[in-house]
Design a protein around this motif. Structure first.
Motif, PDB file in Angstrom:
ATOM      1  N   LYS A  66       1.005  -1.126  -0.008  1.00 18.89           N
ATOM      2  CA  LYS A  66       0.099  -0.117  -0.098  1.00 18.89           C
ATOM      3  C   LYS A  66       0.789   1.376   0.076  1.00 18.89           C
ATOM      4  O   LYS A  66       0.664   2.377  -0.601  1.00 18.89           O
ATOM      5  CB  LYS A  66      -0.928  -0.155   1.324  1.00 18.89           C
ATOM      6  N   PHE A  67       1.929   1.336   0.565  1.00 14.77           N
ATOM      7  CA  PHE A  67       2.870   2.402   0.680  1.00 14.77           C
ATOM      8  C   PHE A  67       3.433   2.814  -0.591  1.00 14.77           C
ATOM      9  O   PHE A  67       3.288   3.923  -1.057  1.00 14.77           O
ATOM     10  CB  PHE A  67       3.958   2.203   1.785  1.00 14.77           C
ATOM     11  N   VAL A  68       4.170   1.594  -1.340  1.00 17.96           N
ATOM     12  CA  VAL A  68       4.347   2.013  -2.754  1.00 17.96           C
ATOM     13  C   VAL A  68       3.315   2.407  -3.629  1.00 17.96           C
ATOM     14  O   VAL A  68       3.634   3.298  -4.385  1.00 17.96           O
ATOM     15  CB  VAL A  68       5.129   0.744  -3.088  1.00 17.96           C
ATOM     16  N   GLU A  69       2.210   1.849  -3.604  1.00 16.60           N
ATOM     17  CA  GLU A  69       1.057   2.223  -4.399  1.00 16.60           C
ATOM     18  C   GLU A  69       0.925   3.517  -3.994  1.00 16.60           C
ATOM     19  O   GLU A  69       0.459   4.427  -5.068  1.00 16.60           O
ATOM     20  CB  GLU A  69      -0.121   1.313  -3.844  1.00 16.60           C
ATOM     21  N   CYS A  70       0.771   4.058  -2.829  1.00 16.95           N
ATOM     22  CA  CYS A  70       0.431   5.501  -2.633  1.00 16.95           C
ATOM     23  C   CYS A  70       1.501   6.421  -3.262  1.00 16.95           C
ATOM     24  O   CYS A  70       1.208   7.341  -3.770  1.00 16.95           O
ATOM     25  CB  CYS A  70       0.339   5.706  -1.205  1.00 16.95           C
ATOM     26  N   VAL A  71       2.823   6.024  -3.108  1.00 14.03           N
ATOM     27  CA  VAL A  71       3.865   7.002  -3.883  1.00 14.03           C
ATOM     28  C   VAL A  71       3.711   6.972  -5.261  1.00 14.03           C
ATOM     29  O   VAL A  71       3.923   8.040  -5.820  1.00 14.03           O
ATOM     30  CB  VAL A  71       5.143   6.372  -3.132  1.00 14.03           C
ATOM     31  N   VAL A  72       3.301   5.793  -5.874  1.00  9.10           N
ATOM     32  CA  VAL A  72       3.125   5.797  -7.329  1.00  9.10           C
ATOM     33  C   VAL A  72       2.055   6.299  -7.687  1.00  9.10           C
ATOM     34  O   VAL A  72       2.134   7.211  -8.747  1.00  9.10           O
ATOM     35  CB  VAL A  72       3.072   4.164  -7.706  1.00  9.10           C
ATOM     36  N   SER A  73       1.093   6.319  -7.195  1.00  7.90           N
ATOM     37  CA  SER A  73      -0.302   6.984  -7.318  1.00  7.90           C
ATOM     38  C   SER A  73      -0.163   8.697  -7.215  1.00  7.90           C
ATOM     39  O   SER A  73      -0.513   9.363  -8.014  1.00  7.90           O
ATOM     40  CB  SER A  73      -1.300   6.771  -6.180  1.00  7.90           C
ATOM     41  N   TYR A  74       0.760   9.027  -6.218  1.00  2.44           N
ATOM     42  CA  TYR A  74       1.042  10.424  -6.106  1.00  2.44           C
ATOM     43  C   TYR A  74       1.822  11.148  -7.067  1.00  2.44           C
ATOM     44  O   TYR A  74       1.510  12.227  -7.502  1.00  2.44           O
ATOM     45  CB  TYR A  74       1.728  10.526  -4.556  1.00  2.44           C
ATOM     46  N   MET A  75       2.715  10.174  -7.774  1.00  2.00           N
ATOM     47  CA  MET A  75       3.637  10.580  -8.707  1.00  2.00           C
ATOM     48  C   MET A  75       2.921  10.974  -9.766  1.00  2.00           C
ATOM     49  O   MET A  75       3.090  11.684 -10.562  1.00  2.00           O
ATOM     50  CB  MET A  75       4.977   9.584  -8.718  1.00  2.00           C
TER      51      MET A  75
END
Length: 162
Positions: A79-88
């Motif tokens: 989920k953490f990586v997903e959030c960073v990728v989504s934010y980018m």
């Protein structure tokens, strides 16, 4: 099946122990250019593969492919990586104070945020911990200390560097 297995069990165990004995003899002689972060396990698997007659180059190719699959699966379920990728999103990079980026990502998360780090410093540490997963998702991060604050750079990895 079980009756046949019970009958063959001594031969199976003998084969396992013979292979392990060969691998233990081979292990001290093995050198690998680039070890996985679980270096001892990597060397032991390498020795077992050689003891079984598997070509070392082929073993390393299979090993690397499996590590890559596992890392990609982890990144996709993280989920953490997903959030960073989504934010980018469509950005190729984002640089700024850790606090600012932390707050922007936190605000962009819909719903429950309990899984997300509770502070900018915890966020910065989490980026470091998840660098392999982020790399497999196509991003890299770097940190810089400046007199006014700690800064981070999150950038998309060019496809030629993957």
């Amino acid at each position: 099946f079980w009756a046949n297995f019970k009958k063959d069990k001594p031969a199976i165990l003998g084969g396992i122990f013979d292979t392990l004995a060969k691998a233990m003899d081979i292990l001290p002689q093995i050198t690998v250019k680039k070890l996985h972060r679980m270096a001892d396990a990597h060397l032991e698997m390498f020795a077992i593969a050689v003891a079984l007659g598997i070509d070392p180059i082929e073993f390393q190719r299979i090993f690397n492919a499996n590590v890559e699959k596992l890392q990609k699966a982890y990144a996709e379920a993280n989920k953490f990586v997903e959030c960073v990728v989504s934010y980018m999103g469509k950005r190729s990079k984002r640089s700024g104070p850790v606090r600012d980026i932390y707050e922007e990502i936190l605000k962009s998360i819909p719903g429950d945020t309990r899984f997300f780090p509770g502070s900018p410093s915890a966020f910065s540490r989490k980026l470091e911990e998840e660098q392999d997963a982020l790399k497999n998702a196509g991003y890299r991060c770097s940190r810089t200390k400046k007199p006014d604050a700690n800064y981070i750079l999150i950038e998309k990895i060019p496809s030629s560097c993957k």
